[in-house]
Design a protein around this motif. Structure first.
Motif, mmCIF file in Angstrom:
data_model
loop_
_atom_site.group_PDB
_atom_site.id
_atom_site.type_symbol
_atom_site.label_atom_id
_atom_site.label_comp_id
_atom_site.label_asym_id
_atom_site.label_seq_id
_atom_site.Cartn_x
_atom_site.Cartn_y
_atom_site.Cartn_z
ATOM 1 N N ASP A 183 0.859 -1.184 0.000
ATOM 2 C CA ASP A 183 0.000 0.000 0.000
ATOM 3 C C ASP A 183 0.896 1.234 0.000
ATOM 4 O O ASP A 183 1.868 1.315 0.773
ATOM 5 C CB ASP A 183 -0.903 -0.013 1.241
ATOM 6 C CG ASP A 183 -1.893 1.157 1.248
ATOM 7 O OD1 ASP A 183 -2.076 1.780 0.178
ATOM 8 O OD2 ASP A 183 -2.460 1.451 2.314
ATOM 9 N N TYR A 184 0.597 2.173 -0.898
ATOM 10 C CA TYR A 184 1.288 3.455 -0.938
ATOM 11 C C TYR A 184 0.248 4.530 -0.588
ATOM 12 O O TYR A 184 -0.317 5.195 -1.467
ATOM 13 C CB TYR A 184 1.874 3.715 -2.331
ATOM 14 C CG TYR A 184 2.757 2.596 -2.835
ATOM 15 C CD1 TYR A 184 3.977 2.307 -2.237
ATOM 16 C CD2 TYR A 184 2.370 1.824 -3.936
ATOM 17 C CE1 TYR A 184 4.797 1.283 -2.694
ATOM 18 C CE2 TYR A 184 3.180 0.800 -4.417
ATOM 19 C CZ TYR A 184 4.388 0.534 -3.797
ATOM 20 O OH TYR A 184 5.184 -0.481 -4.258
ATOM 21 N N PRO A 185 -0.047 4.708 0.701
ATOM 22 C CA PRO A 185 -1.165 5.590 1.115
ATOM 23 C C PRO A 185 -0.983 7.044 0.684
ATOM 24 O O PRO A 185 -1.974 7.722 0.372
ATOM 25 C CB PRO A 185 -1.158 5.455 2.640
ATOM 26 C CG PRO A 185 0.181 4.917 2.997
ATOM 27 C CD PRO A 185 0.621 4.082 1.847
ATOM 28 N N THR A 186 0.247 7.540 0.648
ATOM 29 C CA THR A 186 0.481 8.919 0.220
ATOM 30 C C THR A 186 0.045 9.127 -1.229
ATOM 31 O O THR A 186 -0.522 10.159 -1.587
ATOM 32 C CB THR A 186 1.971 9.280 0.372
ATOM 33 O OG1 THR A 186 2.404 8.943 1.685
ATOM 34 C CG2 THR A 186 2.203 10.762 0.117
ATOM 35 N N LEU A 187 0.314 8.101 -2.054
ATOM 36 C CA LEU A 187 -0.002 8.187 -3.488
ATOM 37 C C LEU A 187 -1.384 7.661 -3.821
ATOM 38 O O LEU A 187 -1.851 7.786 -4.951
ATOM 39 C CB LEU A 187 1.045 7.392 -4.286
ATOM 40 C CG LEU A 187 2.508 7.802 -4.088
ATOM 41 C CD1 LEU A 187 3.421 6.849 -4.843
ATOM 42 C CD2 LEU A 187 2.727 9.235 -4.550
ATOM 43 N N LYS A 188 -2.058 7.050 -2.811
ATOM 44 C CA LYS A 188 -3.368 6.432 -3.007
ATOM 45 C C LYS A 188 -3.316 5.314 -4.067
ATOM 46 O O LYS A 188 -4.176 5.195 -4.932
ATOM 47 C CB LYS A 188 -4.416 7.478 -3.384
ATOM 48 C CG LYS A 188 -4.636 8.527 -2.297
ATOM 49 C CD LYS A 188 -5.713 9.533 -2.692
ATOM 50 C CE LYS A 188 -5.902 10.559 -1.581
ATOM 51 N NZ LYS A 188 -6.941 11.578 -1.929
ATOM 52 N N ARG A 191 -5.161 -0.671 -7.445
ATOM 53 C CA ARG A 191 -5.784 0.655 -7.307
ATOM 54 C C ARG A 191 -4.733 1.721 -7.628
ATOM 55 O O ARG A 191 -3.576 1.591 -7.252
ATOM 56 C CB ARG A 191 -6.315 0.858 -5.882
ATOM 57 C CG ARG A 191 -7.020 2.201 -5.672
ATOM 58 C CD ARG A 191 -7.702 2.233 -4.317
ATOM 59 N NE ARG A 191 -6.738 2.306 -3.220
ATOM 60 C CZ ARG A 191 -6.378 3.439 -2.606
ATOM 61 N NH1 ARG A 191 -6.875 4.596 -2.995
ATOM 62 N NH2 ARG A 191 -5.516 3.402 -1.603
ATOM 63 N N GLY A 192 -5.149 2.742 -8.349
ATOM 64 C CA GLY A 192 -4.260 3.863 -8.631
ATOM 65 C C GLY A 192 -3.386 3.688 -9.859
ATOM 66 O O GLY A 192 -2.317 4.313 -9.957
#
Length: 326
Positions: free
Chosen positions: A255-260, A283-284
């Motif tokens: 998961d790369y939460p900063t980049l969504k 996702r993303g």
């Protein structure tokens, strides 16, 4: 009186003629019947003979069909084995981007290749250099005999061992056997081709054996289990962003939460300290680059090095140190 005798003689002659005609008709009918019976008998014999020949021909074709069926089944099995072999060797035959990328070459430089055998050909050495292996010439200068085994250390990727063996096989090098070093004494990152002394092997390894190499020691990658978090640095833009990796039950979820953006990693190869993945985003995809490569290296009991390589596999675009959080 004389007239009566003539009349009777005429009648008698007439009866005899009729009798003769009747007799001839009967004889003709009998002969025709005999001929018909003879012809029928001949037909029966001929049909029986043809029936016997047809049965024999049918039995022969049945045996031929059974034989062809066995041959077909064997060819189908061989085809299945060849397809399985092709699938196994696919990573060796693919020289881009995974097999011969700059990242893969850099990774292989950690494994030194020593060669003792006098049978190894220059074109095989050139191919190994092209794949990024560091070579060390250990061939004896004297008349000492050499053999052709391949030994490897416990930190060497099994895919790299296969690749070395495949290159040698293609150059007609007869491999005695492939085994891990019996003990660890500074050889953990070493692949050794050949050894001093005459060979005692009566046969050489086949392509199928090379494809089916099994680890003689289990590669323990349980050190990657759990949750890892850290901050990644984007080399192309000097940006930073969070990385969260969760490993559980054979699943590698990132998961790369900063980049969504988020996705899942597919394991490509592994050693006791390094694991290579292919990333597929769920996702993303309109924000983050998809289908890239990830190299995870163990740098401590609770830290790992994260390196992301672009989909072409030749440029490391971001990196991070991830900490084991739980």
């Amino acid at each position: 009186m004389q007239e009566l005798d003539l009349e009777e003689l005429y009648k008698s002659s007439k009866h005899r003629s009729a009798y003769k005609r009747a007799s001839v008709a009967v004889v003709v009918a009998v002969l025709a019947s005999i001929a018909w019976l003879a012809l029928s008998f001949y037909k029966v014999i001929t049909l029986r003979k043809e029936s016997t020949e047809l049965k024999s021909e049918s039995a022969r074709f049945s045996d031929l069909i059974s034989k062809r069926k066995l041959e077909y089944d064997e060819l189908e099995k061989q085809l299945k084995d060849k397809l399985q072999l092709t699938d196994t060797l696919a990573s060796l035959l693919d020289v881009s981007p995974e097999g011969n990328s700059d990242a893969a070459k850099a990774d292989r430089k950690e494994a030194k290749v020593q060669y003792f055998s006098k049978d190894i050909k220059p074109e095989a050495l050139a191919a190994l250099r092209q794949f990024g292996f560091l070579l060390e010439d250990k061939k004896p200068q004297s008349d000492i005999a050499t053999s052709n085994p391949i030994w490897f250390g416990k930190h060497v990727s099994l895919d790299d061992v296969r690749l070395v063996a495949y290159v040698l096989f293609k150059s007609k090098f007869k491999i005695d056997f492939i085994k891990p070093f019996p003990r660890s004494s500074g050889d953990d990152n070493l692949i050794q081709i050949g050894a001093l002394g005459k060979s005692t092997s009566n046969s050489s390894w086949t392509l199928e054996q090379i494809a089916g190499i099994k680890r003689y020691m289990d590669v323990d990658v349980t050190w990657l289990s759990g949750v890892w978090e850290g901050t990644a640095y984007q080399m192309t833009s000097n940006q930073t962003w969070m990385v969260k990796l969760e490993v559980q039950g054979g699943k590698y979820l990132v998961d790369y939460p900063t980049l969504k953006c988020e996705g899942e990693w597919t394991l490509l190869k592994k050693s006791t300290t390094t694991i290579n993945f292919r990333e597929k985003l769920t996702r993303g995809t309109d924000i983050c680059e998809d289908n890239g490569y990830v190299i995870i290296k163990k740098i401590g009991p609770s830290q790992i090095q994260f390196n992301y390589t672009n989909p072409n596999g030749n440029i490391v675009t971001s990196s991070a140190v991830l900490n084991h959080t739980r």
